[in-house]
Design a protein around this motif. Structure first.
Motif, PDB file in Angstrom:
ATOM      1  N   THR A  84       0.832  -1.199   0.000  1.00 52.73           N
ATOM      2  CA  THR A  84       0.000   0.000   0.000  1.00 52.73           C
ATOM      3  C   THR A  84       0.866   1.248   0.000  1.00 52.73           C
ATOM      4  O   THR A  84       1.813   1.367   0.758  1.00 52.73           O
ATOM      5  N   ALA A  85       0.540   2.178  -0.866  1.00 52.73           N
ATOM      6  CA  ALA A  85       1.378   3.359  -1.039  1.00 52.73           C
ATOM      7  C   ALA A  85       1.226   4.354   0.096  1.00 52.73           C
ATOM      8  O   ALA A  85       2.195   4.923   0.565  1.00 52.73           O
ATOM      9  N   SER A  86       0.024   4.559   0.550  1.00 50.59           N
ATOM     10  CA  SER A  86      -0.186   5.655   1.497  1.00 50.59           C
ATOM     11  C   SER A  86      -1.343   5.363   2.445  1.00 50.59           C
ATOM     12  O   SER A  86      -2.204   4.521   2.175  1.00 50.59           O
ATOM     13  N   LEU A  87      -1.351   6.090   3.538  1.00 55.38           N
ATOM     14  CA  LEU A  87      -2.471   5.989   4.472  1.00 55.38           C
ATOM     15  C   LEU A  87      -3.762   6.419   3.791  1.00 55.38           C
ATOM     16  O   LEU A  87      -4.821   5.864   4.057  1.00 55.38           O
ATOM     17  N   ALA A  88      -3.661   7.387   2.862  1.00 59.56           N
ATOM     18  CA  ALA A  88      -4.857   7.866   2.159  1.00 59.56           C
ATOM     19  C   ALA A  88      -5.518   6.729   1.395  1.00 59.56           C
ATOM     20  O   ALA A  88      -6.737   6.578   1.399  1.00 59.56           O
ATOM     21  N   GLU A  89      -4.663   5.899   0.755  1.00 64.32           N
ATOM     22  CA  GLU A  89      -5.175   4.754   0.001  1.00 64.32           C
ATOM     23  C   GLU A  89      -5.936   3.800   0.935  1.00 64.32           C
ATOM     24  O   GLU A  89      -6.985   3.268   0.591  1.00 64.32           O
ATOM     25  N   LEU A  90      -5.367   3.608   2.131  1.00 60.43           N
ATOM     26  CA  LEU A  90      -6.006   2.723   3.109  1.00 60.43           C
ATOM     27  C   LEU A  90      -7.292   3.336   3.662  1.00 60.43           C
ATOM     28  O   LEU A  90      -8.264   2.627   3.913  1.00 60.43           O
ATOM     29  N   MET A  91      -7.292   4.638   3.810  1.00 59.47           N
ATOM     30  CA  MET A  91      -8.495   5.306   4.331  1.00 59.47           C
ATOM     31  C   MET A  91      -9.641   5.155   3.340  1.00 59.47           C
ATOM     32  O   MET A  91     -10.802   5.055   3.728  1.00 59.47           O
ATOM     33  N   ASP A  92      -9.300   5.074   2.040  1.00 60.14           N
ATOM     34  CA  ASP A  92     -10.319   4.892   1.003  1.00 60.14           C
ATOM     35  C   ASP A  92     -11.022   3.541   1.112  1.00 60.14           C
ATOM     36  O   ASP A  92     -12.088   3.351   0.536  1.00 60.14           O
ATOM     37  N   LEU A  93     -10.405   2.608   1.810  1.00 61.59           N
ATOM     38  CA  LEU A  93     -11.004   1.274   1.927  1.00 61.59           C
ATOM     39  C   LEU A  93     -12.182   1.262   2.899  1.00 61.59           C
ATOM     40  O   LEU A  93     -12.915   0.280   2.965  1.00 61.59           O
ATOM     41  N   GLY A  94     -12.330   2.303   3.673  1.00 62.94           N
ATOM     42  CA  GLY A  94     -13.421   2.325   4.651  1.00 62.94           C
ATOM     43  C   GLY A  94     -13.169   1.340   5.772  1.00 62.94           C
ATOM     44  O   GLY A  94     -13.999   0.492   6.091  1.00 62.94           O
ATOM     45  N   LEU A  95     -12.006   1.450   6.371  1.00 66.68           N
ATOM     46  CA  LEU A  95     -11.614   0.476   7.395  1.00 66.68           C
ATOM     47  C   LEU A  95     -12.559   0.414   8.600  1.00 66.68           C
ATOM     48  O   LEU A  95     -12.833  -0.683   9.088  1.00 66.68           O
ATOM     49  N   PRO A  96     -13.074   1.532   9.104  1.00 68.06           N
ATOM     50  CA  PRO A  96     -13.965   1.430  10.266  1.00 68.06           C
ATOM     51  C   PRO A  96     -15.163   0.520   9.997  1.00 68.06           C
ATOM     52  O   PRO A  96     -15.550  -0.275  10.870  1.00 68.06           O
ATOM     53  N   GLU A  97     -15.734   0.603   8.785  1.00 70.41           N
ATOM     54  CA  GLU A  97     -16.874  -0.263   8.434  1.00 70.41           C
ATOM     55  C   GLU A  97     -16.416  -1.718   8.363  1.00 70.41           C
ATOM     56  O   GLU A  97     -17.107  -2.633   8.809  1.00 70.41           O
ATOM     57  N   LEU A  98     -15.208  -1.915   7.787  1.00 69.89           N
ATOM     58  CA  LEU A  98     -14.656  -3.272   7.683  1.00 69.89           C
ATOM     59  C   LEU A  98     -14.450  -3.867   9.089  1.00 69.89           C
ATOM     60  O   LEU A  98     -14.835  -5.002   9.355  1.00 69.89           O
ATOM     61  N   PHE A  99     -13.850  -3.069   9.979  1.00 66.72           N
ATOM     62  CA  PHE A  99     -13.543  -3.545  11.334  1.00 66.72           C
ATOM     63  C   PHE A  99     -14.803  -3.903  12.113  1.00 66.72           C
ATOM     64  O   PHE A  99     -14.780  -4.766  12.987  1.00 66.72           O
ATOM     65  N   ALA A 100     -15.905  -3.200  11.824  1.00 67.28           N
ATOM     66  CA  ALA A 100     -17.146  -3.431  12.566  1.00 67.28           C
ATOM     67  C   ALA A 100     -17.819  -4.729  12.142  1.00 67.28           C
ATOM     68  O   ALA A 100     -18.667  -5.267  12.847  1.00 67.28           O
ATOM     69  N   ASP A 101     -17.421  -5.237  10.967  1.00 69.30           N
ATOM     70  CA  ASP A 101     -18.084  -6.395  10.367  1.00 69.30           C
ATOM     71  C   ASP A 101     -17.214  -7.633  10.528  1.00 69.30           C
ATOM     72  O   ASP A 101     -16.304  -7.865   9.737  1.00 69.30           O
ATOM     73  N   GLY A 102     -17.439  -8.412  11.572  1.00 71.26           N
ATOM     74  CA  GLY A 102     -16.678  -9.646  11.772  1.00 71.26           C
ATOM     75  C   GLY A 102     -15.281  -9.391  12.293  1.00 71.26           C
ATOM     76  O   GLY A 102     -15.043  -8.458  13.050  1.00 71.26           O
ATOM     77  N   VAL A 103     -14.330 -10.232  11.845  1.00 68.05           N
ATOM     78  CA  VAL A 103     -12.945 -10.159  12.319  1.00 68.05           C
ATOM     79  C   VAL A 103     -12.045  -9.717  11.169  1.00 68.05           C
ATOM     80  O   VAL A 103     -12.202 -10.174  10.044  1.00 68.05           O
ATOM     81  N   THR A 104     -11.127  -8.811  11.459  1.00 72.73           N
ATOM     82  CA  THR A 104     -10.177  -8.356  10.445  1.00 72.73           C
ATOM     83  C   THR A 104      -8.763  -8.733  10.883  1.00 72.73           C
ATOM     84  O   THR A 104      -8.364  -8.461  12.019  1.00 72.73           O
ATOM     85  N   ILE A 105      -8.029  -9.372   9.982  1.00 72.43           N
ATOM     86  CA  ILE A 105      -6.638  -9.759  10.233  1.00 72.43           C
ATOM     87  C   ILE A 105      -5.778  -8.915   9.291  1.00 72.43           C
ATOM     88  O   ILE A 105      -6.022  -8.898   8.083  1.00 72.43           O
ATOM     89  N   ILE A 106      -4.798  -8.208   9.840  1.00 72.24           N
ATOM     90  CA  ILE A 106      -3.996  -7.286   9.028  1.00 72.24           C
ATOM     91  C   ILE A 106      -2.523  -7.654   9.081  1.00 72.24           C
ATOM     92  O   ILE A 106      -1.931  -7.705  10.162  1.00 72.24           O
ATOM     93  N   GLU A 107      -1.916  -7.920   7.915  1.00 67.29           N
ATOM     94  CA  GLU A 107      -0.462  -8.091   7.853  1.00 67.29           C
ATOM     95  C   GLU A 107       0.180  -6.730   7.592  1.00 67.29           C
ATOM     96  O   GLU A 107      -0.375  -5.916   6.890  1.00 67.29           O
ATOM     97  N   TRP A 108       1.360  -6.518   8.146  1.00 72.29           N
ATOM     98  CA  TRP A 108       2.058  -5.220   8.070  1.00 72.29           C
ATOM     99  C   TRP A 108       1.219  -4.124   8.715  1.00 72.29           C
ATOM    100  O   TRP A 108       1.163  -2.993   8.241  1.00 72.29           O
ATOM    101  N   ALA A 109       0.588  -4.470   9.820  1.00 73.40           N
ATOM    102  CA  ALA A 109      -0.292  -3.521  10.506  1.00 73.40           C
ATOM    103  C   ALA A 109       0.478  -2.319  11.026  1.00 73.40           C
ATOM    104  O   ALA A 109      -0.107  -1.255  11.245  1.00 73.40           O
ATOM    105  N   ASP A 110       1.797  -2.466  11.200  1.00 74.98           N
ATOM    106  CA  ASP A 110       2.605  -1.330  11.683  1.00 74.98           C
ATOM    107  C   ASP A 110       2.588  -0.182  10.675  1.00 74.98           C
ATOM    108  O   ASP A 110       2.964   0.934  11.005  1.00 74.98           O
TER     109      ASP A 110
END
Ligand code: ADP
Ligand code: MG
Length: 140
Positions: A84-110
């Motif tokens: 992933t190039a940037s935090l902006a790109e990740l913000m476009d994924l709508g992570l809060p909605e993703l996190f609220a729905d079931g379980v999310t496993i993230i590699e390179w979470a740092d």
């Protein structure tokens, strides 16, 4: 396994089993934030987490698609931030909605710490190649 643990594993199978043990304890809204070098065993651990959630057996690294979806006891999202190039790109994924729905496993979470929920379960894996792995699990 509690949400604070240090586990030493000496094979991929043991690392997967550690992930499975954690996965059994997870439920809706839980986020597993994996860190550790390339080849440390993040995907291996993630495979176990998916199994612990009664998800599909064929878990591969989502490095080239960013997010893989599995269906277990709850929906499972497996995200890899390596390319992933940037935090902006990740913000476009709508992570809060993703996190609220079931379980999310993230590699390179740092790479997306500012976007993680405060109660994310941090899993850091140390060790490479034939070395034993030290897996440190912490949750604020
Ligand atoms: P990452 O997703 O962190 O890049 P992978 O899970 O894809 O890492 O790969 C880990 C590699 O390390 C695999 O080839 C696996 O066989 C190997 N390995 C050797 N010992 C272990 C161990 N104790 N735990 C996890 N993986 C191990
Ligand atoms: Mg991986």
């Amino acid at each position: 396994m509690s949400r604070v643990a240090t586990i030493t594993t000496r094979s991929p199978e043991q690392t997967e089993a550690a992930g499975e043990t954690l996965g059994r304890t997870l439920g809706n809204g839980d986020v597993v934030a994996l860190s550790g070098d390339l080849g440390a065993g993040k995907t291996c651990f993630a495979r176990g987490v998916v199994r612990g959630l009664d998800g599909g057996a064929l878990v591969t690294s989502p490095t080239f698609v960013l997010i893989n979806e599995y269906r277990g006891r709850v929906p499972i999202h497996h995200l890899d931030a390596y390319r992933t190039a940037s935090l902006a790109e990740l913000m476009d994924l709508g992570l809060p909605e993703l996190f609220a729905d079931g379980v999310t496993i993230i590699e390179w979470a740092d790479r997306l710490v500012p976007l993680l929920p405060p109660d994310a379960i941090a899993v850091h894996i140390e060790g490479l190649g034939d070395e034993p792995r030290e897996i440190r699990i912490t949750q604020a």
